[in-house]
Structure formats: structure tokens, C-alpha cells
Design a protein around this motif. Structure first.
Motif, PDB file in Angstrom:
ATOM      1  N   TYR A 172       0.797  -1.221   0.000  1.00  0.00           N
ATOM      2  CA  TYR A 172       0.000   0.000   0.000  1.00  0.00           C
ATOM      3  C   TYR A 172       0.834   1.279   0.000  1.00  0.00           C
ATOM      4  O   TYR A 172       1.902   1.358   0.618  1.00  0.00           O
ATOM      5  CB  TYR A 172      -0.938   0.010   1.211  1.00  0.00           C
ATOM      6  N   HIS A 173       0.281   2.282  -0.672  1.00  0.00           N
ATOM      7  CA  HIS A 173       0.850   3.624  -0.721  1.00  0.00           C
ATOM      8  C   HIS A 173       0.111   4.549   0.232  1.00  0.00           C
ATOM      9  O   HIS A 173       0.680   5.530   0.713  1.00  0.00           O
ATOM     10  CB  HIS A 173       0.733   4.220  -2.127  1.00  0.00           C
ATOM     11  N   ALA A 174      -1.171   4.278   0.464  1.00  0.00           N
ATOM     12  CA  ALA A 174      -2.025   5.152   1.260  1.00  0.00           C
ATOM     13  C   ALA A 174      -3.065   4.333   2.006  1.00  0.00           C
ATOM     14  O   ALA A 174      -3.410   3.216   1.604  1.00  0.00           O
ATOM     15  CB  ALA A 174      -2.714   6.184   0.371  1.00  0.00           C
ATOM     16  N   VAL A 204      -6.949   4.893   4.092  1.00  0.00           N
ATOM     17  CA  VAL A 204      -8.069   5.774   4.425  1.00  0.00           C
ATOM     18  C   VAL A 204      -8.800   5.185   5.630  1.00  0.00           C
ATOM     19  O   VAL A 204      -9.277   4.048   5.583  1.00  0.00           O
ATOM     20  CB  VAL A 204      -9.032   5.921   3.237  1.00  0.00           C
ATOM     21  N   VAL A 262       0.722   7.927   3.236  1.00  0.00           N
ATOM     22  CA  VAL A 262      -0.254   8.956   3.574  1.00  0.00           C
ATOM     23  C   VAL A 262      -1.489   8.289   4.161  1.00  0.00           C
ATOM     24  O   VAL A 262      -1.862   7.179   3.768  1.00  0.00           O
ATOM     25  CB  VAL A 262      -0.636   9.821   2.360  1.00  0.00           C
ATOM     26  N   ALA A 302      -5.554   9.275   5.285  1.00  0.00           N
ATOM     27  CA  ALA A 302      -6.664  10.224   5.258  1.00  0.00           C
ATOM     28  C   ALA A 302      -7.704   9.807   6.281  1.00  0.00           C
ATOM     29  O   ALA A 302      -8.008   8.624   6.425  1.00  0.00           O
ATOM     30  CB  ALA A 302      -7.287  10.282   3.863  1.00  0.00           C
ATOM     31  N   VAL A 348      -4.942  11.545  -1.821  1.00  0.00           N
ATOM     32  CA  VAL A 348      -4.246  10.265  -1.992  1.00  0.00           C
ATOM     33  C   VAL A 348      -3.447  10.265  -3.285  1.00  0.00           C
ATOM     34  O   VAL A 348      -2.291   9.833  -3.325  1.00  0.00           O
ATOM     35  CB  VAL A 348      -5.261   9.105  -1.957  1.00  0.00           C
ATOM     36  N   GLU A 349      -4.057  10.764  -4.358  1.00  0.00           N
ATOM     37  CA  GLU A 349      -3.367  10.792  -5.650  1.00  0.00           C
ATOM     38  C   GLU A 349      -2.162  11.722  -5.614  1.00  0.00           C
ATOM     39  O   GLU A 349      -1.097  11.399  -6.160  1.00  0.00           O
ATOM     40  CB  GLU A 349      -4.328  11.240  -6.744  1.00  0.00           C
ATOM     41  N   SER A 384       0.532  10.353  -2.370  1.00  0.00           N
ATOM     42  CA  SER A 384       1.019   8.977  -2.227  1.00  0.00           C
ATOM     43  C   SER A 384       2.394   8.820  -2.852  1.00  0.00           C
ATOM     44  O   SER A 384       2.647   9.332  -3.943  1.00  0.00           O
ATOM     45  CB  SER A 384       0.055   7.989  -2.884  1.00  0.00           C
TER      46      SER A 384
END
Length: 316
Positions: free
Chosen positions: A56-58, A60, A90, A92, A213-214, A217
Motif C-alpha cells: 500500500y501507498h495510502a 483511508v 499517507v 486520510a 491520496v493521488e 502517495s
């Protein structure tokens, strides 16, 4: 083992090759292996394994608003999320409420304070924070869609000016605090967290979360938890080599068995970026090729898709 698929029919094939009794080409059409965690993970342990997987990069965290469970959440995920962000990921927090303030202060050193709860028109705080807003929400394809005014009802924060992203504007209600923010962002380590106070998860807020996120990340997935022990990785390399030798000899069933055994040793992780991650990808690619050569196109496509999902964020 018969040659039927999950739907009861065999796929078109150039021949249902079976190399030997121990290493048949399996008929099912799985996207994930038996030891992998499915994307829609549920339960504390499964979510922890997902975060540690290195894929994973992010992250939520939705609706952080249950006062009876936030302490359990902190114990289970606080340190994990802290390390994830520190390493460059990141996180959120949309549709969140008051208890989030104490959590992010504890794990991310924020200086945020709860303020009010109401509906009004919100807009980008470009006067105070234009550079951060453009970097955190406008660094991708969604920037024109989200950096604008919108209406939402939510819990507001008082935050440092350089962390205010969306707040009160000249078009907001006149009876509100001009320092209130409905969206705030905080850098921590190599990564960042963001707060979205809209309690109803309006379309505009969803687009803002997607834009954050876009924009923020990292290109490479966070792998700070996903390292494979050297001794285990040595076993994986040996099995992969055995599979390569069988493949070259035309014994595709045995090769598939070796590749699968090697892949199983990764368990729920993908290895750290570099030789471990490259080996993981190579195993999936080789297995996909074997399935393709034997006409099991669904299995081949599923594994190839996994490779593409991983490789788009890998350094070449």
C-alpha cells in the motif's frame, strides 16, 4: 484432480497438460493465493496484516467517530499508522469527530484543536496555504475538480495556518470563526495525514480524499514492515531456482509447484523493495506464463493483473 473451472466448465486449452501426479495445473480461477489477504480485509488482525504486507501507498480511515472503540483502535493501529506515515505513506481521516484530535496529537505531533460543528460554504485557503494545497490536492488529475468552494456540514478544527487547506471564505456564514478549517493536512516524517471534517461524506469530500491520496502517495509502496528474513529468502531463491530448472526442462507442472512453494513462504508479505520484491513479482510472472501455456487463461490473467498492479509503482 479434474479439469473443471469454478463455473463447472473447462476453459479453452491447448491441452490439459499434467506433468505428474504431484504437480497438476490447478483448475480453479483464483485472483489471490491461499495465504494472501484479500483486498477487502476485515477484522483487526487481517487489517494489521494488510498494512504490513508492503502493498500500500495510502490508507483511508473512515468514520473515526465511535467513542467506545477509539482506544482499542489506537492500541491496534496507532503505532502501525505512525510508522507507515513516517516511512512516507499517507493516511486520510474522512468523516471524523472529536476523538481524532487526541489520537493524531499522540501519534503525529499535531497541534489541532476542535472548534465547531455546522454547515456552510467552504473553500481553499489559498491566501494562507496555497503552496501546500496545490501540492497536497492539486498534484494530480483531480486538481481542477476539487480546489474550489463547496457546501458541507462537519466538525471544524483550529490548526496552524500552514496546515489549513479548506476553511471559511467570504461566502461562508457570517456567524462563524474565520479560523475554522474543515480540511487540514499535517506532514509527519516522510509522509502526511489529512483530516476531512464533513460528517456526511459528500461527493466533494470524496473527491478531495481521492485528490489527496493521488497527490501525496509515494510512487513506491511502503515496505517498512514487509521484509523477509534472510534465511527464509534464501529458501525462496532456492525454490525459485528449482522451478526455473524444471521450466527449462519442459516440466511445467513441477516448475509451478516450486514457484508456488516459494510464493507461499512470503505468507502475507511481498518483501521489501529491491531483490525481494523483484523475486515476488518474478514468481507471479512465471506462474502466469505456465498457466497461459496450458490454456488456463483465467488464472494467467489474474496473476498477470497482480503483477501489473505491483509493477506500476516499482522503480525500474
Amino acid at each position: 484432480m479434474d479439469s473443471s473451472t469454478a463455473g463447472g466448465k473447462r476453459e479453452a486449452s491447448g491441452g490439459g497438460m499434467v506433468a505428474n501426479e504431484n504437480h497438476q495445473i490447478p483448475p480453479a480461477c483464483p485472483y489471490l493465493g491461499e495465504n494472501e489477504i484479500k483486498p477487502d480485509a476485515h477484522g483487526v488482525k487481517r487489517c494489521q496484516d494488510e498494512i504490513k504486507s508492503g502493498r500500500y501507498h495510502a490508507i483511508v480511515v473512515v468514520d473515526y467517530s465511535n467513542r467506545e472503540e477509539f482506544q482499542e483502535f489506537e492500541e491496534a493501529f496507532g503505532a502501525l499508522l505512525q510508522q507507515f506515515v513516517a516511512a512516507g505513506g499517507v493516511v486520510a481521516f474522512p468523516s471524523s469527530e472529536a476523538m481524532l484530535v487526541s489520537t493524531v496529537e499522540k501519534y503525529f505531533d499535531t497541534e489541532w484543536k476542535m472548534s465547531n460543528y455546522y454547515r456552510t460554504t467552504w473553500g481553499p485557503c489559498l491566501k494562507d496555504n496555497k503552496r501546500n494545497i496545490n501540492y497536497s490536492f492539486g498534484n494530480g488529475n483531480l486538481s481542477r475538480r476539487v480546489i474550489k468552494e463547496y457546501s458541507a456540514k462537519g466538525n471544524t478544527l483550529n490548526v496552524p495556518r500552514h496546515e489549513r487547506c479548506f476553511g471559511v471564505t467570504e461566502n461562508s456564514r457570517k456567524d462563524v470563526c474565520e479560523e475554522d478549517a474543515i480540511v487540514a493536512m499535517h506532514n509527519y516524517g516522510k509522509g502526511a495525514i489529512a483530516y476531512f471534517g464533513d460528517v456526511n461524506a459528500s461527493h466533494e469530500t470524496i473527491w478531495l480524499v481521492a485528490a489527496f491520496v493521488e497527490s501525496r502517495s509515494p510512487t513506491i509502496p511502503i515496505d517498512c514492515f514487509s521484509s523477509i528474513e534472510a534465511s527464509v529468502f534464501a529458501e525462496i531463491i532456492q525454490l525459485k531456482g528449482e522451478g526455473n530448472n524444471s521450466f527449462k526442462a519442459g516440466d511445467l507442472g513441477t516448475a509451478l509447484g516450486s514457484y508456488q512453494s516459494a510464493l507461499n513462504k512470503f505468507e502475507t508479505k511481498m518483501g521489501i523493495n529491491g531483490s525481494q520484491r523483484e523475486c515476488y513479482i518474478a514468481l507471479l510472472s512465471n506462474m502466469s506464463l505456465i498457466y497461459y501455456k496450458n490454456g488456463f487463461y483465467c488464472q494467467s490473467e489474474g496473476l498477470a493483473t497482480k503483477v501489473l498492479d505491483i509493477e506500476w509503482g516499482q522503480e525500474k
